[in-house]
Design a protein around this motif. Structure first.
Motif, short mmCIF file in Angstrom:
data_model
loop_
_atom_site.label_atom_id
_atom_site.label_comp_id
_atom_site.label_asym_id
_atom_site.label_seq_id
_atom_site.Cartn_x
_atom_site.Cartn_y
_atom_site.Cartn_z
N CYS A 36 0.82 -1.21 0.00
CA CYS A 36 0.00 0.00 0.00
C CYS A 36 0.86 1.26 0.00
N ASP A 42 5.54 1.22 4.82
CA ASP A 42 6.58 1.08 3.81
C ASP A 42 7.08 -0.35 3.86
N ARG A 58 3.65 -0.34 -5.12
CA ARG A 58 2.74 0.23 -4.12
C ARG A 58 1.56 0.88 -4.83
N GLY A 62 -2.68 -1.73 -1.46
CA GLY A 62 -1.82 -2.88 -1.72
C GLY A 62 -2.58 -3.99 -2.43
#
Length: 175
Positions: A36, A42, A58, A62
């Protein structure tokens, strides 16, 4: 606000460290993570990945969308051009979704349906409000589209605890 001057200053510190030197285009671990865009999630930080160890895609949620599949197809062409193609058993695709995220978009079904390129009436099948179910849906979608022999897994990151739950352990895609 983080402006361009600050980004250039931060980059100079990165460049001084030299950790980028000698890295190849192909990830050293043959791992591709689909994660995502949420700044709390991250994939490199959450999964302890080093620079050059994995490819990371990304997007919102996600999620495995038609665009994600097109991106994976393009990356496969790059791999084939660079290496002649990896052995399928060396390739692992990990779907990484998280708690407290895309569920906010459930209030905008037309937007989400457009994102998945499906009719709004088919959104329930995408499990937009349940990250555990969504990971299962997306892993299954990958298994239908990826070549036999590669591995696929599904993870959900809990933004409150910092831990991942392996929802779908790595499994080889069957022919």
């Amino acid at each position: 606000m983080i402006d361009a001057d600050e980004l250039a200053e931060r980059n100079a510190g990165f460049a001084d460290g030299g950790s980028f030197a000698g890295l190849k285009l192909m990830p050293s671990g043959s791992l591709t993570v689909i994660g995502c865009v949420d700044p709390r999630v991250d994939p490199s930080d959450v999964l302890g990945l080093k620079l050059g160890e994995a490819a990371v895609i990304r997007n919102v949620g996600g999620r495995v969308t038609p665009e994600t599949l097109r991106t994976l197809g393009m990356l496969a062409k790059v791999v084939r051009a660079r290496t002649g193609g990896p052995r399928p058993g060396d390739v692992h695709y990990a779907v990484l979704q998280h708690t407290d995220g895309i569920t906010d978009l459930a209030a905008f079904p037309e937007l989400v349906a457009d994102y998945f390129e499906v009719p709004a009436g088919d959104l329930d099948a995408k499990a937009v409000t349940d990250p555990v179910a969504a990971v299962r849906v997306d892993v299954e979608s990958l298994k239908q589209k990826l070549p036999a022999g590669v591995f696929v897994s599904g993870l959900v990151y809990d933004v409150a605890t910092g831990l991942i739950d392996v929802v779908v352990p790595p499994a080889r895609v069957e022919a």
